[in-house]
Structures are given as structure tokens and as C-alpha cells.
Design a protein around this motif. Structure first.
Motif, PDB file in Angstrom:
ATOM      1  N   PRO A   1       0.834  -1.229  -0.014  1.00  0.00           N
ATOM      2  CA  PRO A   1      -0.002  -0.151  -0.227  1.00  0.00           C
ATOM      3  C   PRO A   1       0.861   0.989  -0.180  1.00  0.00           C
ATOM      4  N   THR A   2       1.934   1.159   0.265  1.00  0.00           N
ATOM      5  CA  THR A   2       2.722   2.548   0.736  1.00  0.00           C
ATOM      6  C   THR A   2       3.288   2.674  -0.494  1.00  0.00           C
ATOM      7  N   ARG A   3       4.113   1.520  -1.028  1.00  0.00           N
ATOM      8  CA  ARG A   3       4.892   1.876  -2.526  1.00  0.00           C
ATOM      9  C   ARG A   3       3.938   2.148  -3.681  1.00  0.00           C
ATOM     10  N   ILE A   4       2.372   1.916  -3.124  1.00  0.00           N
ATOM     11  CA  ILE A   4       1.545   2.497  -4.519  1.00  0.00           C
ATOM     12  C   ILE A   4       1.419   3.670  -4.352  1.00  0.00           C
ATOM     13  N   ALA A   5       1.043   4.603  -2.623  1.00  0.00           N
ATOM     14  CA  ALA A   5       1.307   5.759  -2.601  1.00  0.00           C
ATOM     15  C   ALA A   5       2.091   6.927  -3.014  1.00  0.00           C
ATOM     16  N   VAL A   6       3.795   6.029  -2.911  1.00  0.00           N
ATOM     17  CA  VAL A   6       5.067   6.202  -3.745  1.00  0.00           C
ATOM     18  C   VAL A   6       5.049   7.021  -4.676  1.00  0.00           C
ATOM     19  N   GLU A   7       4.431   5.504  -5.505  1.00  0.00           N
ATOM     20  CA  GLU A   7       4.837   5.171  -7.058  1.00  0.00           C
ATOM     21  C   GLU A   7       3.993   6.047  -7.211  1.00  0.00           C
ATOM     22  N   TYR A   8       2.693   6.918  -7.025  1.00  0.00           N
ATOM     23  CA  TYR A   8       1.767   7.836  -7.114  1.00  0.00           C
ATOM     24  C   TYR A   8       2.169   9.247  -7.185  1.00  0.00           C
ATOM     25  N   ALA A   9       2.687   9.155  -5.810  1.00  0.00           N
ATOM     26  CA  ALA A   9       3.941  10.505  -5.396  1.00  0.00           C
ATOM     27  C   ALA A   9       4.535  10.754  -6.736  1.00  0.00           C
ATOM     28  N   PHE A  10       5.556  10.156  -7.277  1.00  0.00           N
ATOM     29  CA  PHE A  10       6.397  10.023  -8.190  1.00  0.00           C
ATOM     30  C   PHE A  10       5.592  10.513  -9.407  1.00  0.00           C
ATOM     31  N   SER A  11       4.800   9.446  -9.997  1.00  0.00           N
ATOM     32  CA  SER A  11       4.476   9.918 -11.189  1.00  0.00           C
ATOM     33  C   SER A  11       3.782  11.149 -10.877  1.00  0.00           C
ATOM     34  N   ASN A  12       3.217  11.746 -10.383  1.00  0.00           N
ATOM     35  CA  ASN A  12       2.252  13.093 -10.244  1.00  0.00           C
ATOM     36  C   ASN A  12       3.477  14.354 -10.463  1.00  0.00           C
ATOM     37  N   ALA A  13       5.043  13.676  -9.499  1.00  0.00           N
ATOM     38  CA  ALA A  13       5.293  15.201  -9.666  1.00  0.00           C
ATOM     39  C   ALA A  13       6.805  14.759 -10.564  1.00  0.00           C
ATOM     40  N   GLU A  14       7.533  13.709 -11.372  1.00  0.00           N
ATOM     41  CA  GLU A  14       8.265  13.752 -11.452  1.00  0.00           C
ATOM     42  C   GLU A  14       8.376  14.722 -13.573  1.00  0.00           C
ATOM     43  N   ARG A  15       9.633  15.671 -13.028  1.00  0.00           N
ATOM     44  CA  ARG A  15       9.296  16.196 -14.744  1.00  0.00           C
ATOM     45  C   ARG A  15      10.922  15.918 -15.130  1.00  0.00           C
ATOM     46  N   GLN A  16      10.719  16.720 -16.296  1.00  0.00           N
ATOM     47  CA  GLN A  16      12.296  16.964 -16.740  1.00  0.00           C
ATOM     48  C   GLN A  16      12.197  18.367 -16.403  1.00  0.00           C
ATOM     49  N   LEU A  17      14.026  18.261 -16.163  1.00  0.00           N
ATOM     50  CA  LEU A  17      14.441  19.860 -16.281  1.00  0.00           C
ATOM     51  C   LEU A  17      13.706  20.803 -17.664  1.00  0.00           C
ATOM     52  N   PRO A  18      13.077  21.923 -17.020  1.00  0.00           N
ATOM     53  CA  PRO A  18      13.106  22.731 -18.253  1.00  0.00           C
ATOM     54  C   PRO A  18      14.064  22.788 -19.118  1.00  0.00           C
ATOM     55  N   ALA A  19      13.934  23.794 -20.384  1.00  0.00           N
ATOM     56  CA  ALA A  19      15.470  24.446 -21.008  1.00  0.00           C
ATOM     57  C   ALA A  19      15.043  25.974 -20.503  1.00  0.00           C
ATOM     58  N   ILE A  20      16.165  26.410 -21.128  1.00  0.00           N
ATOM     59  CA  ILE A  20      16.198  28.047 -20.485  1.00  0.00           C
ATOM     60  C   ILE A  20      15.191  28.823 -22.092  1.00  0.00           C
ATOM     61  N   LYS A  21      14.778  29.753 -21.185  1.00  0.00           N
ATOM     62  CA  LYS A  21      14.051  30.613 -22.904  1.00  0.00           C
ATOM     63  C   LYS A  21      14.010  31.332 -22.651  1.00  0.00           C
ATOM     64  N   ASP A  22      13.783  31.677 -24.585  1.00  0.00           N
ATOM     65  CA  ASP A  22      14.458  32.858 -24.733  1.00  0.00           C
ATOM     66  C   ASP A  22      14.379  34.244 -24.176  1.00  0.00           C
ATOM     67  N   GLY A  23      15.564  34.998 -24.041  1.00  0.00           N
ATOM     68  CA  GLY A  23      15.018  36.241 -23.583  1.00  0.00           C
ATOM     69  C   GLY A  23      15.183  36.075 -22.124  1.00  0.00           C
ATOM     70  N   GLU A  24      15.448  34.974 -21.309  1.00  0.00           N
ATOM     71  CA  GLU A  24      15.339  34.987 -20.092  1.00  0.00           C
ATOM     72  C   GLU A  24      16.964  34.622 -19.507  1.00  0.00           C
ATOM     73  N   THR A  25      17.041  35.421 -18.834  1.00  0.00           N
ATOM     74  CA  THR A  25      18.849  35.140 -18.022  1.00  0.00           C
ATOM     75  C   THR A  25      18.719  34.471 -17.625  1.00  0.00           C
ATOM     76  N   GLU A  26      19.896  34.640 -17.275  1.00  0.00           N
ATOM     77  CA  GLU A  26      20.679  32.497 -16.107  1.00  0.00           C
ATOM     78  C   GLU A  26      19.804  33.220 -14.389  1.00  0.00           C
ATOM     79  N   ALA A  27      20.182  34.171 -14.414  1.00  0.00           N
ATOM     80  CA  ALA A  27      19.754  34.500 -12.930  1.00  0.00           C
ATOM     81  C   ALA A  27      18.185  33.757 -12.660  1.00  0.00           C
TER      82      ALA A  27
END
Length: 340
Positions: free
Chosen positions: A171-197
Motif C-alpha cells: 500500500p505504501t509503495r502504491i502511494a509513493v509511486e503515485y506521488a513520484f509519477s505525479n511530481a516527476e518532470r524533466q528539467l526545463p530548458a532556458i527560454k529565449d530572452g531569459e537571463t541566467e538568474a
């Protein structure tokens, strides 16, 4: 004689349409003012609409076609009166299917002896109670949160949970896997015109985890709420369903036996349940395929399972109201109307 018969059929169907329209109006009004949104394990995927009590009536009274038409009309009207996004015709089709199935299943079992159904409900209640209690005890024993209820503030950090994921109970693994599936993302790329800061500040919304030597990136704002809501729903939902099921069984043994009501309670529950499971399962597939931005990280089984659990619970609740109103209609009103 044939003209008279044709005229009677026209009057009968006209009367059914009028009553169906009345139920449709009640359903639209109730859905507009009593709709409850339930966070679905971190996503907005479950809406409780008590108007379903009234959209189901034409299916039980007049058959599958009327049930399907009223459910479809309710979906269309609701989409324009109280829109929650763009209108999607596919959901109107699944609403029609659900209404049609309610009427079809009820028509098939209405006049049949379904003692097996009572036994099946009893087994399902006992099994659900066991799974609910087991899930609650297992999650509590795994100590992934501190307190009576889980919250975004008292669950373990994502890295702590990830490090111990293989040691948790099912039951805990099901809850945990669901949370990770909901939150996992690829890091976004920098946008055009966006500063490093600006880009660095945007990256602060993400957390990088060590997943067995590989990097995993999650959106911080998604993980803890998804995990907490999953923990707080999965076991209580099953236990609540078991309690309602026990009440239904007692109701069937005492009230139906005394008044010889023909076993309608389990028959109505079966009709609502079949329709709910089919509609929910199809809608889950549609949500995953149509809203890829919101649900692209979910597998079908992971996304559909909690929706089915909540659908089963709502089927039980709605069946009570439908049954009571159906008995009022059958004993007090039906004899006065010539439309059956």
C-alpha cells in the motif's frame, strides 16, 4: 384500433419525455449548486455530483435509451452552465453510455432472483474492509508521515522515501509511486530572452534526487501534496465503503424482507456500479490521451485505480438515494401515471 394504439404509444412516450425532462432539470440544478471537487491524489480528477440521483431515474423507469439521453443532455447543459474547461464531446458520449448501461443492467435483473448478488456484496464488503484496515496499518507502520493524518508538512522528504522505497509495504509503495509519477518532470530548458538568474530561480522549483545512481527531477510543489492526499484517501475510502456496505446488507435483510420489495436495493447498486466502472475507465483513458500536459506521467492503471475506488464509493452512496426515491415512486406515484 391501430390508430388508437399508435396514439397511446405517442402519449406514453410524450409522458416519459416530460418526466425525463423534469428529472434532467433537477439534476442540472443540483449539480450546479452541490458539485464537490475531490483532489484525486494530487490531480483534479474527481467531481461528486449528486444530480446523478436524478439522471439515473429515467434509466430505471423507462429503459436504457431514456437513461442515456438524459445523462448525455445533463453533461452538455452542465458544460455550458458551469464549465470547468473546454467542452469535450467524448465525455458526452461516455455519459450516454453510462445512462444506457444503468437502464440495460436494471432491465436484465429487475424481475430475476439475485440472491447471489447479496452474497457477492457481503464478500466484497468483508474483502474491502480487510484491505482498508491492512492498508491503513501498513502505511502507518512504514512511518512515512508523522501524525494522525498525512499532510504536506509531515511526510518524509522525497529523497528519504526514494532511498527506502523497496522496503515499504505494497500500500505504501502504491502511494509513493503515485506521488513520484505525479511530481516527476524533466528539467526545463532556458527560454529565449531569459537571463541566467531568472532561469536559476525557475530551477529552484525542482529538486534533483539520487535514484540508484541516476538523477530524478521532481517538481517540489507536487510531490508532498500528492503523497499526503493519497495516504488520506486510499484506506479511508475502502473502510467507508465497507461501512456503507454493511448498512446496505442490514437494510436488505430487515427492510426488504419485511415489505417484500423484490431485492431492488442490490439490483440498483449493481446497475449504478457497472455504469460507473465503465464510464470511469473510459474517461481515464480519455484524460490521459487528451490532456497530455497534466497526466502524461501517469500510467493508465495508476491513474484509473483511485478513480475506480472513488467511483465505487459514490455508487454506493447514490444507490441509497436512488433506491429510496424509486420506492416512493413505485408505491405512491406509478399507479397514477399511465406511462409505464
Amino acid at each position: 384500433m391501430s390508430n388508437t394504439k399508435a396514439s397511446d404509444n405517442v402519449k406514453k412516450h410524450f409522458g416519459r419525455l416530460i418526466i425525463s425532462a423534469m428529472f434532467l432539470g433537477l439534476a442540472v440544478v443540483i449539480n450546479t449548486f452541490t458539485e464537490i471537487a475531490i483532489p484525486l491524489f494530487g490531480a483534479d480528477g474527481m467531481q461528486v455530483k449528486f444530480g446523478g440521483v436524478f439522471t439515473a431515474f429515467p434509466a430505471f423507469l423507462f429503459g436504457p435509451v431514456y437513461g442515456g439521453l438524459v445523462c448525455a443532455a445533463s453533461d452538455i447543459i452542465g458544460a455550458f452552465i458551469k464549465p470547468t474547461g473546454a467542452y469535450v464531446p467524448w465525455f458526452t458520449i461516455t455519459a450516454f453510455i453510462a445512462g444506457f448501461l444503468k437502464g440495460l443492467v436494471f432491465m436484465l435483473v429487475k424481475n430475476k432472483n439475485v440472491k447471489w448478488l447479496k452474497a457477492a456484496i457481503a464478500v466484497m464488503v468483508v474483502l474491502t474492509a480487510f484491505i482498508g484496515i491492512f492498508s491503513f496499518a501498513s502505511i502507518k507502520n512504514d512511518k512515512i508521515y508523522d501524525g494522525a493524518f498525512a499532510s504536506s508538512e509531515n511526510v518524509l522528504s522525497p529523497q528519504e522515501i526514494l532511498d527506502n522505497r523497496e522496503n515499504y509495504s505494497l500500500p505504501t509503495r502504491i502511494a509513493v509511486e503515485y506521488a513520484f509519477s505525479n511530481a516527476e518532470r524533466q528539467l526545463p530548458a532556458i527560454k529565449d530572452g531569459e537571463t541566467e538568474a531568472e532561469y536559476a530561480e525557475r530551477l529552484l522549483k525542482y529538486e534533483t534526487l539520487d535514484n540508484g545512481g541516476e538523477e530524478m527531477h521532481i517538481l517540489k510543489s507536487k510531490f508532498a501534496p500528492a503523497l499526503a492526499s493519497t495516504i488520506n484517501i486510499i484506506a479511508p475510502t475502502m473502510i467507508t465503503f465497507a461501512v456503507l456496505g454493511c448498512i446496505l446488507l442490514v437494510f436488505m435483510m430487515l427492510v426488504e424482507k419485511k415489505y417484500q420489495l423484490g431485492g431492488f436495493a442490490p439490483k440498483i447498486f449493481l446497475s449504478v456500479l457497472v455504469a460507473e466502472l465503465v464510464q470511469t475507465s473510459i474517461n481515464s483513458a480519455l484524460l490521459i490521451n487528451l490532456y497530455t500536459g497534466s497526466y502524461q506521467n501517469f500510467s493508465y492503471a495508476l491513474f484509473n485505480t483511485p478513480r475506480v475506488l472513488e467511483g465505487i464509493l459514490m455508487s454506493m452512496i447514490l444507490s441509497y438515494f436512488i433506491y429510496v426515491l424509486y420506492q416512493v415512486y413505485d408505491s405512491k406515484i406509478k399507479g397514477k401515471l399511465k406511462i409505464i
